[in-house]
Write a protein that holds these residues in place. Structure first.
Motif, mmCIF file in Angstrom:
data_model
loop_
_atom_site.group_PDB
_atom_site.id
_atom_site.type_symbol
_atom_site.label_atom_id
_atom_site.label_comp_id
_atom_site.label_asym_id
_atom_site.label_seq_id
_atom_site.Cartn_x
_atom_site.Cartn_y
_atom_site.Cartn_z
ATOM 1 N N VAL A 36 13.478 -88.643 -56.281
ATOM 2 C CA VAL A 36 14.824 -88.182 -55.959
ATOM 3 C C VAL A 36 15.781 -89.348 -55.752
ATOM 4 O O VAL A 36 15.465 -90.292 -55.030
ATOM 5 C CB VAL A 36 14.824 -87.349 -54.656
ATOM 6 N N ALA A 37 16.926 -89.253 -56.357
ATOM 7 C CA ALA A 37 17.985 -90.229 -56.090
ATOM 8 C C ALA A 37 19.073 -89.561 -55.270
ATOM 9 O O ALA A 37 19.466 -88.431 -55.548
ATOM 10 C CB ALA A 37 18.564 -90.748 -57.401
ATOM 11 N N ILE A 38 19.524 -90.275 -54.242
ATOM 12 C CA ILE A 38 20.714 -89.840 -53.510
ATOM 13 C C ILE A 38 21.849 -90.710 -54.036
ATOM 14 O O ILE A 38 21.826 -91.929 -53.863
ATOM 15 C CB ILE A 38 20.563 -90.049 -51.991
ATOM 16 N N ALA A 39 22.793 -90.083 -54.666
ATOM 17 C CA ALA A 39 23.871 -90.852 -55.287
ATOM 18 C C ALA A 39 25.178 -90.584 -54.564
ATOM 19 O O ALA A 39 25.338 -89.557 -53.900
ATOM 20 C CB ALA A 39 23.998 -90.476 -56.755
ATOM 21 N N GLY A 40 26.100 -91.512 -54.701
ATOM 22 C CA GLY A 40 27.395 -91.299 -54.062
ATOM 23 C C GLY A 40 28.058 -92.621 -53.782
ATOM 24 O O GLY A 40 27.396 -93.659 -53.716
ATOM 25 N N PRO A 41 29.357 -92.589 -53.592
ATOM 26 C CA PRO A 41 30.084 -93.830 -53.329
ATOM 27 C C PRO A 41 29.727 -94.398 -51.969
ATOM 28 O O PRO A 41 29.136 -93.721 -51.132
ATOM 29 C CB PRO A 41 31.548 -93.397 -53.375
ATOM 30 N N SER A 42 30.127 -95.617 -51.780
ATOM 31 C CA SER A 42 29.891 -96.279 -50.501
ATOM 32 C C SER A 42 30.542 -95.490 -49.368
ATOM 33 O O SER A 42 31.661 -95.005 -49.515
ATOM 34 C CB SER A 42 30.468 -97.699 -50.575
ATOM 35 N N GLY A 43 29.831 -95.310 -48.299
ATOM 36 C CA GLY A 43 30.365 -94.585 -47.152
ATOM 37 C C GLY A 43 30.155 -93.090 -47.244
ATOM 38 O O GLY A 43 30.582 -92.340 -46.370
ATOM 39 N N ILE A 208 21.060 -96.449 -62.599
ATOM 40 C CA ILE A 208 19.813 -96.281 -61.847
ATOM 41 C C ILE A 208 19.503 -94.806 -61.634
ATOM 42 O O ILE A 208 18.393 -94.340 -61.842
ATOM 43 C CB ILE A 208 19.885 -97.027 -60.492
ATOM 44 N N HIS A 209 20.517 -94.021 -61.249
ATOM 45 C CA HIS A 209 20.151 -92.628 -60.930
ATOM 46 C C HIS A 209 19.845 -91.806 -62.181
ATOM 47 O O HIS A 209 19.289 -90.721 -62.090
ATOM 48 C CB HIS A 209 21.139 -91.959 -59.964
ATOM 49 N N GLU A 210 20.172 -92.341 -63.317
ATOM 50 C CA GLU A 210 19.759 -91.680 -64.560
ATOM 51 C C GLU A 210 18.236 -91.617 -64.671
ATOM 52 O O GLU A 210 17.683 -90.764 -65.347
ATOM 53 C CB GLU A 210 20.324 -92.423 -65.790
ATOM 54 N N LEU A 211 17.548 -92.573 -63.987
ATOM 55 C CA LEU A 211 16.092 -92.629 -64.071
ATOM 56 C C LEU A 211 15.420 -91.572 -63.192
ATOM 57 O O LEU A 211 14.212 -91.349 -63.293
ATOM 58 C CB LEU A 211 15.585 -94.012 -63.660
ATOM 59 N N ALA A 212 16.201 -90.940 -62.308
ATOM 60 C CA ALA A 212 15.603 -89.994 -61.366
ATOM 61 C C ALA A 212 15.413 -88.618 -61.986
ATOM 62 O O ALA A 212 16.129 -88.225 -62.900
ATOM 63 C CB ALA A 212 16.479 -89.887 -60.124
ATOM 64 N N ASP A 213 14.417 -87.883 -61.459
ATOM 65 C CA ASP A 213 14.186 -86.511 -61.907
ATOM 66 C C ASP A 213 15.137 -85.558 -61.211
ATOM 67 O O ASP A 213 15.385 -84.464 -61.668
ATOM 68 C CB ASP A 213 12.757 -86.050 -61.549
ATOM 69 N N HIS A 214 15.576 -85.996 -60.053
ATOM 70 C CA HIS A 214 16.324 -85.104 -59.166
ATOM 71 C C HIS A 214 17.388 -85.965 -58.496
ATOM 72 O O HIS A 214 17.075 -86.945 -57.846
ATOM 73 C CB HIS A 214 15.329 -84.522 -58.134
ATOM 74 N N VAL A 215 18.644 -85.626 -58.716
ATOM 75 C CA VAL A 215 19.723 -86.428 -58.145
ATOM 76 C C VAL A 215 20.566 -85.555 -57.226
ATOM 77 O O VAL A 215 20.918 -84.421 -57.578
ATOM 78 C CB VAL A 215 20.632 -87.036 -59.242
ATOM 79 N N GLU A 226 24.015 -81.297 -57.335
ATOM 80 C CA GLU A 226 22.599 -81.585 -57.338
ATOM 81 C C GLU A 226 22.116 -81.385 -58.764
ATOM 82 O O GLU A 226 22.522 -80.442 -59.446
ATOM 83 C CB GLU A 226 21.864 -80.620 -56.384
ATOM 84 N N ARG A 227 21.267 -82.284 -59.269
ATOM 85 C CA ARG A 227 20.792 -82.146 -60.638
ATOM 86 C C ARG A 227 19.288 -82.328 -60.654
ATOM 87 O O ARG A 227 18.764 -83.326 -60.158
ATOM 88 C CB ARG A 227 21.459 -83.210 -61.510
ATOM 89 N N LYS A 228 18.578 -81.311 -61.153
ATOM 90 C CA LYS A 228 17.128 -81.416 -61.231
ATOM 91 C C LYS A 228 16.730 -81.611 -62.677
ATOM 92 O O LYS A 228 17.203 -80.874 -63.543
ATOM 93 C CB LYS A 228 16.458 -80.171 -60.658
ATOM 94 N N GLN A 229 15.842 -82.535 -62.957
ATOM 95 C CA GLN A 229 15.476 -82.939 -64.305
ATOM 96 C C GLN A 229 16.763 -83.122 -65.101
ATOM 97 O O GLN A 229 17.661 -83.814 -64.634
ATOM 98 C CB GLN A 229 14.533 -81.907 -64.955
ATOM 99 N N ALA A 230 16.869 -82.483 -66.218
ATOM 100 C CA ALA A 230 18.090 -82.641 -66.987
ATOM 101 C C ALA A 230 19.121 -81.573 -66.637
ATOM 102 O O ALA A 230 20.295 -81.725 -66.895
ATOM 103 C CB ALA A 230 17.784 -82.618 -68.481
ATOM 104 N N LYS A 231 18.595 -80.489 -65.995
ATOM 105 C CA LYS A 231 19.508 -79.378 -65.733
ATOM 106 C C LYS A 231 20.382 -79.653 -64.520
ATOM 107 O O LYS A 231 19.932 -80.123 -63.495
ATOM 108 C CB LYS A 231 18.706 -78.076 -65.512
ATOM 109 N N GLU A 232 21.652 -79.382 -64.688
ATOM 110 C CA GLU A 232 22.582 -79.657 -63.611
ATOM 111 C C GLU A 232 22.881 -78.389 -62.838
ATOM 112 O O GLU A 232 23.060 -77.321 -63.417
ATOM 113 C CB GLU A 232 23.875 -80.221 -64.191
ATOM 114 N N VAL A 233 22.895 -78.487 -61.536
ATOM 115 C CA VAL A 233 23.202 -77.328 -60.712
ATOM 116 C C VAL A 233 24.481 -77.620 -59.930
ATOM 117 O O VAL A 233 24.545 -78.562 -59.176
ATOM 118 C CB VAL A 233 22.060 -77.034 -59.723
ATOM 119 N N LYS A 234 25.472 -76.853 -60.156
ATOM 120 C CA LYS A 234 26.734 -77.023 -59.402
ATOM 121 C C LYS A 234 26.584 -76.443 -58.007
ATOM 122 O O LYS A 234 25.946 -75.414 -57.833
ATOM 123 C CB LYS A 234 27.876 -76.304 -60.149
ATOM 124 N N LYS A 235 27.178 -77.107 -57.040
ATOM 125 C CA LYS A 235 27.117 -76.552 -55.683
ATOM 126 C C LYS A 235 28.446 -75.980 -55.284
ATOM 127 O O LYS A 235 29.474 -76.563 -55.540
ATOM 128 C CB LYS A 235 26.694 -77.642 -54.676
#
Ligand SMILES: Nc1ncnc2c1ncn2[C@@H]1O[C@H](COP(=O)(O)OP(=O)(O)O)[C@@H](O)[C@H]1O
Ligand SMILES: [Mg+2]
Lengths: 235, 482
Positions: A36-43, A208-215, A226-235
């Motif tokens: 899992v990657a946690i992505a997001g801007p600084s702060g 880097i987060h492109e390498l994750a299965d789950h972002v 939130e994006r699992k594998q290639a499928k993207e899930v909108k929140k």
């Protein structure tokens, strides 16, 4: 099978009289073997959420279940045991013990946690880990004698030494050049595949987060996507 | 592993390590030298007092004041204070002799008197002794001229110091066979005795007080101090005895507490004394056969702990009106002065140690604050309270032990330097304290061990608070910025 479950986690820092909301009600579920990657801007709260999952910081409110244990109200000794047995931590600035050499740094969590192994078993396991991270020829080196990438490999081996179910890594590549960062990520992924260890890492680098299965995308203390594998899930 | 981390950390923060090592080293060196000197001085005091005239333990009648062999230890009272006669002296003597710790026992009568010798007059303490037991008890006493007093004879022994002083003052030397006059003027009248000098002796490591002492036979001392005499001893006052009676024989029976039987020139018959006893004018608890005594003096076997034994003995003395005191009390003011010096020294040392601990605590705190990130990291990877505590204690105790050993090395070097200087001491108080008239300090293995132990204790004590602080460091410090 979930291994990490956060329910409406709120974390508010107090800077004097000012309240700084770092997490505004995060709920998420991660399954065993996730990468899992946690992505997001600084702060955006990446470090804060990883500290909470890694049990090195406490939320202001909300509940946490890790490896089937509800740790929300766990006492100091229980949390210490969880950190010893279930969790590994990879720090952005490596945090190796400067007076110990590579071998000793990797061995340290086993000694701290009084792992049930013979000395020989322990030595073989530590050697194996060091080989896995490609530092077999640097065993006797002190951290100061290693490059940033090498130090982070030591940190990875150290995080894995107690065979934790979960490894937390807060921007493990931030202090490394991008090529080195990618090899570190690939190393983590390899271990994830080989040993089914759950990895949760943060990054602000899209490559880097492109390498994750789950972002999981954070912004201002909220999960925005939130994006699992290639499928993207909108929140 | 803890040991490796601890040991290498010492080199990592070498500046702090060195400061702490230095502080502990100085404290330990001071402690080591100081206590080596004190131990020496205790040995010195031992030879000065115990082997010369106090023994290890003195049994005396219970009194309200602290009492030495010379009388009350408080100078103001001293002049008006008469040393009480010991009740049940034979029973107590037998009781004390039953202890296997006891090596020798003797008894003594003490009191102040005026000594007239030639044209000279001195105030002196007179010790009436039992020669058979007294001299074996006090190997510190060395004969310089004449012979030791013998059992059953009347006579006196003077110190060499006294004899030399008389010679210096009058030009006439004191020789064996000369007569001296001893007199007292107490509440019961004026007593005077003429006795021959049988021997001249000296004490080893003499200080002022022992130089004053006049040893006489017990009967003479009893007479001077108005204590009941022995009746069935073969003692008979020689013709040369001069007795001056202040009261006539009638008033003798009226005057309460008067016991000047011995002052009669004629020998006293048992019947007469019994009459006296029945009329109740005499203290009744005394030992008739042997006459009264003021003190029973014990020398203990080597290696016996005198304070433990004192406690044990005092328990046994519970039913009696007597109590046992240690030689320090028995030795009187000069020994107390020396002990006061020792206490002052230790108190000073304690202050230095406290100041040192505070300084060390501060440095250790700084070290802990500098290591927030390291300790936080250890916490984050699962170190328990116990681990962090052990780590910091180990580090500081290693430092302390190293410093302790260096402190002893430093102490020994300083001792060598002091000894090398060969400082001589003129002050008899200090020389009696040291047991020599030259400053020479003996290295003490026991003290060295005690010093290392102290340094470890110091390391431990000064770690307690810093460890407390270290335990408050949260794992999140591992990722804190700065
Ligand atoms: N110790 C702290 N004290 C006060 N505010 C903090 C502290 N740590 C983080 N914050 C604040 O919380 C928010 C989230 O921070 P962080 O989790 O470090 O974000 P990221 O790791 O994504 O950069 C930010 O606004 C940050 O300023
Ligand atoms: Mg961050």
């Amino acid at each position: 099978m979930s291994i990490i479950q956060l329910d409406t986690i709120i974390k508010t820092y107090h800077m004097g009289k000012v309240e700084v909301p770092a997490l505004r009600g995060i709920s998420l579920t991660l399954v065993k073997g996730d990468f899992v990657a946690i992505a997001g801007p600084s702060g955006s709260g990446k470090t804060t959420i990883l500290n909470i999952i890694g049990l090195i910081d406490k939320p202001t409110s909300g509940s946490i279940v890790i490896a089937d244990k509800n740790v929300t109200n766990m006492k100091k000794a229980g949390l210490t045991r969880m950190r010893q047995k279930e969790l590994g931590f990879i720090f952005q600035s490596f945090n190796l013990i400067s007076v110990l050499n590579v071998f000793e740094n990797v061995e340290l969590p086993l000694i701290i946690g009084k792992a049930e192994q013979t000395k020989a078993e322990r030595r073989d396991w530590v050697n194996y880990l060091i080989e896995e991270v490609g530092l077999a020829d640097r065993k006797k080196h002190k951290p100061a004698e290693l490059s940033g990438g090498q130090q982070q490999r030591v940190a990875i081996a150290r995080a894995l030494s107690t065979k934790p179910q979960i490894v937390i890594a807060d921007e493990p590549t931030a202090n490394l050049d991008s090529a080195t960062g990618e090899t570190i990520l690939n190393l983590m992924k390899k271990i994830n595949k080989e040993q089914n260890t759950t990895f949760v890492f943060s990054t602000h680098d899209p490559v880097i987060h492109e390498l994750a299965d789950h972002v999981i995308f954070l912004k201002d203390g909220n999960i925005v996507r939130e994006r699992k594998q290639a499928k993207e899930v909108k929140k | 592993m803890i040991f490796i981390i601890a040991f290498r950390n010492l080199f990592k923060s070498i500046r702090h390590t060195l400061i702490v090592v230095f502080l502990i080293m100085v404290i330990i060196a001071l402690f080591y030298i100081g206590n080596t000197v004190l131990e020496e001085s205790n040995n010195g005091l031992r030879t000065t007092y115990i082997l010369n005239y106090t023994g290890d333990i003195v049994i005396q009648e219970k009194t309200d004041v602290s009492m030495s062999l010379f009388g009350a230890n408080t100078p103001a009272i001293g002049e008006f204070f008469s040393i009480p006669v010991l009740n049940d002296v034979d029973t107590i003597n037998a009781l004390a002799a039953d202890f296997e710790e006891v090596e020798t026992i003797t008894r003594q009568i003490s009191g102040p008197a005026v000594l007239d010798i030639g044209t000279q007059r001195f105030g002196v303490p007179v010790f009436g002794i039992d020669p058979d037991t007294y001299f074996p008890c006090f190997p510190g006493i060395q004969l310089d001229a004449g012979r030791f007093l013998q059992s059953g004879e009347m006579g006196a022994m003077l110190t060499k110091g006294r004899a030399e002083q008389v010679k210096k003052d009058t030009g006439v030397p004191v020789s064996v066979g000369d007569s001296i006059l001893l007199s007292t003027a107490g509440t019961t009248g004026f007593k005077i005795r003429e006795v021959p000098v049988v021997g001249i002796f000296s004490y080893s490591n003499a200080v002022q007080i022992p130089d004053e002492i006049v040893l006489t036979d017990a009967q003479t001392a009893r007479a001077l101090n108005s204590i009941l005499l022995a009746t069935d001893s073969d003692y008979a006052p020689p013709e040369t005895t001069v007795d001056i009676l202040t009261d006539d024989i009638d008033s003798l029976f009226m005057d309460e507490g008067s016991d000047t039987i011995a002052d009669k020139t004629e020998s006293v018959s048992l019947a007469e004394i019994k009459t006296l006893l029945e009329t109740g004018t005499e203290p009744v608890t005394q030992d008739w056969k042997d006459g009264g005594w003021n003190f029973i003096i014990l020398r203990l076997k080597k290696g016996v702990n005198d304070s433990d034994f004192l406690k044990k003995l005092n328990e046994k003395l519970e039913p009696f009106t007597a109590k046992a005191v240690d030689w320090r009390t028995a030795a009187g003011t000069p020994a107390l002065l020396v002990l006061l010096l020792q206490y002052l020294f230790n108190a000073g040392l304690l202050l230095i140690i406290i100041a040192g601990i505070i300084a060390i605590i501060n440095i250790l705190l700084i070290t802990v604050f500098q290591r927030m990130k390291e300790i936080g990291t250890l916490r984050a990877i699962g170190a328990s309270d116990g681990y962090v505590r052990l780590l910091i204690f180990t580090e500081n105790i290693i430092i302390a032990a190293i410093a302790g050993i260096l402190g002893i090395v430093l102490g020994n070097v300083l001792i060598q330097v002091i000894n090398g200087m060969g400082i001589s001491v003129n002050n008899s108080l200090i020389s009696s304290m040291l047991g020599h008239d030259r400053i020479f300090i003996q290295n003490s293995g026991l003290m060295a061990i005690a010093s290392v132990a102290l340094s470890v204790v110091l390391g431990f004590l000064s770690s307690i608070y810093p460890v407390q602080i270290a335990l408050r460091i949260q794992p999140v410090e591992a990722v804190a910025k700065g």
